[in-house]
Every structure is written in C-alpha cells, then in structure tokens.
Design a protein around this motif. Structure first.
Motif, mmCIF file in Angstrom:
data_model
loop_
_atom_site.group_PDB
_atom_site.id
_atom_site.type_symbol
_atom_site.label_atom_id
_atom_site.label_comp_id
_atom_site.label_asym_id
_atom_site.label_seq_id
_atom_site.Cartn_x
_atom_site.Cartn_y
_atom_site.Cartn_z
ATOM 1 N N CYS A 49 -5.406 -5.565 -7.069
ATOM 2 C CA CYS A 49 -4.555 -6.372 -6.188
ATOM 3 C C CYS A 49 -4.922 -7.861 -6.216
ATOM 4 C CB CYS A 49 -4.657 -5.869 -4.750
ATOM 5 S SG CYS A 49 -3.962 -4.232 -4.495
ATOM 6 N N CYS A 60 5.246 -6.763 -2.746
ATOM 7 C CA CYS A 60 4.285 -5.664 -2.827
ATOM 8 C C CYS A 60 4.814 -4.475 -2.026
ATOM 9 C CB CYS A 60 2.934 -6.098 -2.268
ATOM 10 S SG CYS A 60 1.763 -4.725 -2.144
ATOM 11 N N CYS A 72 -1.954 -0.294 -7.847
ATOM 12 C CA CYS A 72 -0.841 0.651 -7.825
ATOM 13 C C CYS A 72 0.013 0.447 -9.066
ATOM 14 C CB CYS A 72 -0.010 0.507 -6.543
ATOM 15 S SG CYS A 72 1.247 -0.787 -6.625
#
Ligand code: SF4
Ligand code: SF4
Length: 81
Positions: A49, A60, A72
């Motif tokens: 991130c 996001c 992710c």
C-alpha cells in the motif's frame, strides 16, 4: 483499468543474468511469462500500500483496511519521475 506490474520474465526470480530461465533452461525475453513465475524478492518488498498510488484515495477499494505493508489485487504503482 488498473495498471499492474507485469508477471513477466524480467521480474522473475528464475531469470539468470544471461537471459536464460533457470526452470526451463531456455533463452527468454521480457515479454514472456509462465506458470512458474516467481516475483523477485526486491519487488515483493516494494509492492504494498505504501507504494500504491491509490493509498488514502477514493480509488482504493479497501480504504478501511489499507495500511503500510498490506497489498491487494488492485495495487497500482505510483508514477516515477
Ligand atoms: S520461470 Fe517462467 S516467468 Fe520465470 S523466467 Fe522462467 S519462463 Fe520466465
Ligand atoms: S488496499 Fe490495494 S488499492 Fe488500496 S492502497 Fe493498498 S494495494 Fe492499493
């Protein structure tokens, strides 16, 4: 459309300095990839991130959980200048 790091030979742990694949024992190019792709350790450390351009933005999809060190499938690298 998300911009993603390519899972290609150029980013693979199995690519030797002479452009041969240590798994398939064949000369490969950066456009190639295969099911044995193994992301280089240095890249694994960078993909999280903290280096994602979506971090702390409305883009996001995981704003409640996103934090330094997390990752992710929507990861997209920040632009480099
Ligand atoms: S294992 Fe697959 S992705 Fe990695 S260098 Fe060999 S051919 Fe390329
Ligand atoms: S949760 Fe996914 S999209 Fe959000 S900042 Fe982290 S890597 Fe990027």
């Amino acid at each position: 459309m998300s911009i993603r790091l390519v899972n290609g030979c150029v980013n693979c742990e199995n690519l030797a300095a002479d452009s041969t694949c240590k798994v398939h024992h064949a000369v490969v190019e950066k456009i190639h990839t295969c099911d044995d792709f193994d992301m280089r350790v240095s890249l694994k450390d960078e993909v999280e991130c903290g280096t994602c351009y979506k971090f702390k933005t409305p883009e996001c999809p995981n704003q409640l959980h996103a934090t330094i060190g997390m990752l992710c499938n929507e990861y997209a690298p920040k632009a480099m200048s």
